[in-house]
Design a protein around this motif. Structure first.
Motif, PDB file in Angstrom:
ATOM      1  N   THR A  49     162.596  14.113  39.529  1.00 50.68           N
ATOM      2  CA  THR A  49     161.626  15.185  39.763  1.00 50.68           C
ATOM      3  C   THR A  49     162.277  16.484  40.228  1.00 50.68           C
ATOM      4  O   THR A  49     161.584  17.499  40.377  1.00 50.68           O
ATOM      5  N   ASN A  50     163.577  16.440  40.483  1.00 47.43           N
ATOM      6  CA  ASN A  50     164.271  17.667  40.894  1.00 47.43           C
ATOM      7  C   ASN A  50     164.630  18.505  39.680  1.00 47.43           C
ATOM      8  O   ASN A  50     164.691  18.015  38.557  1.00 47.43           O
ATOM      9  N   PRO A  53     167.897  17.684  37.802  1.00 47.61           N
ATOM     10  CA  PRO A  53     167.825  16.347  38.402  1.00 47.61           C
ATOM     11  C   PRO A  53     169.092  15.955  39.161  1.00 47.61           C
ATOM     12  O   PRO A  53     169.015  15.239  40.150  1.00 47.61           O
ATOM     13  N   PHE A  54     170.265  16.424  38.677  1.00 46.05           N
ATOM     14  CA  PHE A  54     171.536  16.083  39.322  1.00 46.05           C
ATOM     15  C   PHE A  54     171.961  17.196  40.264  1.00 46.05           C
ATOM     16  O   PHE A  54     172.049  18.361  39.879  1.00 46.05           O
ATOM     17  N   THR A  55     172.230  16.841  41.513  1.00 49.65           N
ATOM     18  CA  THR A  55     172.707  17.787  42.510  1.00 49.65           C
ATOM     19  C   THR A  55     174.116  17.405  42.919  1.00 49.65           C
ATOM     20  O   THR A  55     174.345  16.333  43.481  1.00 49.65           O
ATOM     21  N   ASP A  81     169.217  10.242  51.762  1.00 48.19           N
ATOM     22  CA  ASP A  81     168.132  10.406  52.735  1.00 48.19           C
ATOM     23  C   ASP A  81     166.860  10.910  52.063  1.00 48.19           C
ATOM     24  O   ASP A  81     165.755  10.654  52.517  1.00 48.19           O
ATOM     25  N   GLN A  82     167.053  11.652  50.984  1.00 50.03           N
ATOM     26  CA  GLN A  82     165.910  12.180  50.238  1.00 50.03           C
ATOM     27  C   GLN A  82     165.247  11.048  49.456  1.00 50.03           C
ATOM     28  O   GLN A  82     165.919  10.281  48.770  1.00 50.03           O
ATOM     29  N   ASP A  83     163.943  10.920  49.569  1.00 48.23           N
ATOM     30  CA  ASP A  83     163.217   9.830  48.899  1.00 48.23           C
ATOM     31  C   ASP A  83     163.448   9.870  47.394  1.00 48.23           C
ATOM     32  O   ASP A  83     163.279  10.909  46.749  1.00 48.23           O
ATOM     33  N   GLY A  84     163.841   8.741  46.850  1.00 45.86           N
ATOM     34  CA  GLY A  84     164.003   8.636  45.408  1.00 45.86           C
ATOM     35  C   GLY A  84     165.337   9.115  44.886  1.00 45.86           C
ATOM     36  O   GLY A  84     165.614   8.992  43.689  1.00 45.86           O
ATOM     37  N   ALA A  85     166.214   9.657  45.747  1.00 45.99           N
ATOM     38  CA  ALA A  85     167.522  10.142  45.298  1.00 45.99           C
ATOM     39  C   ALA A  85     168.487   8.976  45.162  1.00 45.99           C
ATOM     40  O   ALA A  85     168.531   8.081  46.000  1.00 45.99           O
ATOM     41  N   THR A  86     169.257   8.994  44.099  1.00 49.59           N
ATOM     42  CA  THR A  86     170.219   7.935  43.823  1.00 49.59           C
ATOM     43  C   THR A  86     171.618   8.516  43.820  1.00 49.59           C
ATOM     44  O   THR A  86     171.873   9.569  43.226  1.00 49.59           O
ATOM     45  N   LEU A  87     172.545   7.846  44.495  1.00 52.04           N
ATOM     46  CA  LEU A  87     173.935   8.282  44.501  1.00 52.04           C
ATOM     47  C   LEU A  87     174.508   8.120  43.096  1.00 52.04           C
ATOM     48  O   LEU A  87     174.454   7.034  42.503  1.00 52.04           O
ATOM     49  N   THR A  88     175.044   9.209  42.553  1.00 51.69           N
ATOM     50  CA  THR A  88     175.414   9.255  41.136  1.00 51.69           C
ATOM     51  C   THR A  88     176.695  10.054  40.950  1.00 51.69           C
ATOM     52  O   THR A  88     177.019  10.926  41.755  1.00 51.69           O
ATOM     53  N   VAL A  89     177.412   9.747  39.868  1.00 51.00           N
ATOM     54  CA  VAL A  89     178.546  10.581  39.473  1.00 51.00           C
ATOM     55  C   VAL A  89     178.321  11.074  38.057  1.00 51.00           C
ATOM     56  O   VAL A  89     177.717  10.388  37.235  1.00 51.00           O
TER      57      VAL A  89
END
Length: 260
Positions: A49-50, A53-55, A81-89
């Protein structure tokens, strides 16, 4: 006359040798960059939803079996910590024209040395070799590849070159008690260790970049500005020109711990 001729010939041999040696050294880094770039990843979070989407939060690099990613601990601190955020590369496999996103999970951290190792899903990527055959000394030429100001400049790996300007303790005496803060007190309690000061400028986004030998690509350190300065990466308009790196020996110990 014979002596003069020998000196003249000797001088020319020396000069050509220096020219050839210099050319070989100059060609070492371009070839190394080609080998290093496939192992460089952008570390961040993904949330559908961002926008975007990738930060991106920093740089990482592939080590070990090709599914491990090394970076700074502060790069991933609070990442989910952000709801729904997944650690990604975000990666670009060899031969691919487009970048890919892969989920990662945290395997191990060493907060005292600001290091983290992540496990990446999917096929293995080319990995970098940890540790140089020759000792790291002041004056050694080094390079690092990462994503400086990645959010603004895009996710194309960028390489900077410099040298080891100093090998210095991370714990420095404060001029007065007003300069003491929680972070510096923690470092004192944890004990001092040596770090690499560089005469090269790293920028926000470079945190977690591998510091490597320009001829071999062997990793000798991990770029880290925040941990050493005790403040957030900032001031793009006034870079100090002085950057720091954590010696690779601490990362080697963390990777070895995972393998036990």
């Amino acid at each position: 006359r014979a002596m003069s001729l020998r000196r003249w010939v000797g001088a020319w041999v020396w000069l050509w040798g220096m020219l050839l040696f210099g050319s070989a050294c100059a060609e070492g880094l371009p070839e190394t960059i080609v080998r290093v770039k496939p192992s460089i990843v952008a570390v961040g979070t993904y949330k559908a939803t961002n926008s975007p989407p990738f930060t991106m939060r920093g740089t990482g690099f592939v080590v070990g079996n090709g599914n491990l990613v090394a970076t700074n601990a502060h790069v991933i601190a609070g990442a989910t910590d952000q709801d729904g955020a997944t650690l990604t590369v975000q990666i670009r496999p060899p031969g691919a024209t487009d970048s890919q996103l892969r989920r990662v999970k945290l395997l191990a951290t060493d907060r005292d040395h600001d290091l983290a190792v992540l496990q990446m899903e999917g096929p293995a990527l080319p990995h970098l070799v940890l540790g140089a055959a020759d000792p790291v000394v002041e004056g050694l030429t080094v390079a690092f590849t990462g994503f400086p100001i990645g959010a603004a400049l895009g996710f194309a790996p960028v390489t900077h070159r410099g040298m080891i300007a100093a090998i210095t303790p991370i714990v420095l005496p404060a001029a007065n008690s007003q300069r003491l803060n929680e972070a510096s007190i923690k470092r004192v309690r944890a004990g001092q260790f040596l770090i690499y000061q560089l005469d090269a400028t790293a920028y926000p986004g470079n945190s977690g970049s591998p510091l490597f030998h320009p001829d071999t690509g062997e990793v000798v350190g991990i770029i880290n500005m925040v941990f050493v300065k005790g403040s957030k990466e900032a001031a793009l308009t006034h870079p100090s020109g002085i950057s720091y790196a954590i010696p690779v020996s601490f990362l080697q110990a963390l990777v070895a711990e995972i393998g036990r």
